[in-house]
Motif scaffolding. Structure first.
Motif, PDB file in Angstrom:
ATOM      1  N   CYS A   8      -7.783  60.796  33.354  1.00  0.00           N
ATOM      2  CA  CYS A   8      -8.440  60.970  32.051  1.00  0.00           C
ATOM      3  C   CYS A   8      -7.766  60.162  30.935  1.00  0.00           C
ATOM      4  O   CYS A   8      -8.410  59.854  29.939  1.00  0.00           O
ATOM      5  N   SER A  13     -11.132  59.914  24.772  1.00  0.00           N
ATOM      6  CA  SER A  13     -11.744  61.188  24.402  1.00  0.00           C
ATOM      7  C   SER A  13     -11.045  61.715  23.162  1.00  0.00           C
ATOM      8  O   SER A  13      -9.906  61.362  22.882  1.00  0.00           O
ATOM      9  N   GLU A  14     -11.744  62.587  22.449  1.00  0.00           N
ATOM     10  CA  GLU A  14     -11.178  63.176  21.238  1.00  0.00           C
ATOM     11  C   GLU A  14     -10.024  64.111  21.549  1.00  0.00           C
ATOM     12  O   GLU A  14      -9.143  64.315  20.725  1.00  0.00           O
ATOM     13  N   MET A  15      -9.990  64.680  22.739  1.00  0.00           N
ATOM     14  CA  MET A  15      -8.964  65.662  23.065  1.00  0.00           C
ATOM     15  C   MET A  15      -7.726  65.037  23.705  1.00  0.00           C
ATOM     16  O   MET A  15      -6.769  65.740  23.979  1.00  0.00           O
ATOM     17  N   CYS A  17      -7.075  63.991  26.713  1.00  0.00           N
ATOM     18  CA  CYS A  17      -6.813  64.684  27.974  1.00  0.00           C
ATOM     19  C   CYS A  17      -5.835  63.874  28.822  1.00  0.00           C
ATOM     20  O   CYS A  17      -5.933  62.653  28.913  1.00  0.00           O
ATOM     21  N   HIS A  36     -14.401  69.031  36.315  1.00  0.00           N
ATOM     22  CA  HIS A  36     -13.510  68.880  35.164  1.00  0.00           C
ATOM     23  C   HIS A  36     -14.284  68.367  33.950  1.00  0.00           C
ATOM     24  O   HIS A  36     -14.144  68.908  32.851  1.00  0.00           O
ATOM     25  N   ALA A  37     -15.101  67.337  34.155  1.00  0.00           N
ATOM     26  CA  ALA A  37     -15.858  66.751  33.040  1.00  0.00           C
ATOM     27  C   ALA A  37     -16.795  67.770  32.401  1.00  0.00           C
ATOM     28  O   ALA A  37     -16.936  67.811  31.173  1.00  0.00           O
ATOM     29  N   VAL A  40     -14.312  71.035  31.006  1.00  0.00           N
ATOM     30  CA  VAL A  40     -13.323  70.736  29.959  1.00  0.00           C
ATOM     31  C   VAL A  40     -13.893  69.853  28.857  1.00  0.00           C
ATOM     32  O   VAL A  40     -13.640  70.082  27.681  1.00  0.00           O
ATOM     33  N   HIS A  41     -14.667  68.859  29.243  1.00  0.00           N
ATOM     34  CA  HIS A  41     -15.149  67.884  28.264  1.00  0.00           C
ATOM     35  C   HIS A  41     -16.571  68.142  27.777  1.00  0.00           C
ATOM     36  O   HIS A  41     -17.059  67.440  26.903  1.00  0.00           O
ATOM     37  N   HIS A  43     -19.484  67.763  29.305  1.00  0.00           N
ATOM     38  CA  HIS A  43     -20.549  66.884  29.780  1.00  0.00           C
ATOM     39  C   HIS A  43     -21.548  67.681  30.598  1.00  0.00           C
ATOM     40  O   HIS A  43     -21.246  68.763  31.094  1.00  0.00           O
TER      41      HIS A  43
END
Length: 63
Positions: A8, A13-15, A17, A36-37, A40-41, A43
């Motif tokens: 990742c 990404s904004e986080m 990861c 995971h996507a 956590v993200h 999507h």
């Protein structure tokens, strides 16, 4: 068989990861990376997401 991974940290990404996932098969890696996507993200599981994830696979182990 060459181990595959996705990291990742290589996908903006904004986080920010830092998770890396590896597996012995592309199928197993894809399923884990999609989970995971989505979880956590945020999507949505789609053919486009799966193609993008597969395109980020690399051979070996994450560093």
């Amino acid at each position: 068989m060459t181990r595959k991974f996705i990291d990742c940290r290589e996908i903006p990404s904004e986080m920010n990861c830092t998770v890396a996932i590896s597996a012995d098969s592309e199928k197993e890696l894809l399923e884990a990376a999609v989970q995971h996507a989505v979880a956590v993200h945020g999507h949505r599981d789609s053919a486009e997401l799966r193609d993008m994830i597969k395109g980020a696979f690399k051979d070996g182990n994450p560093r």
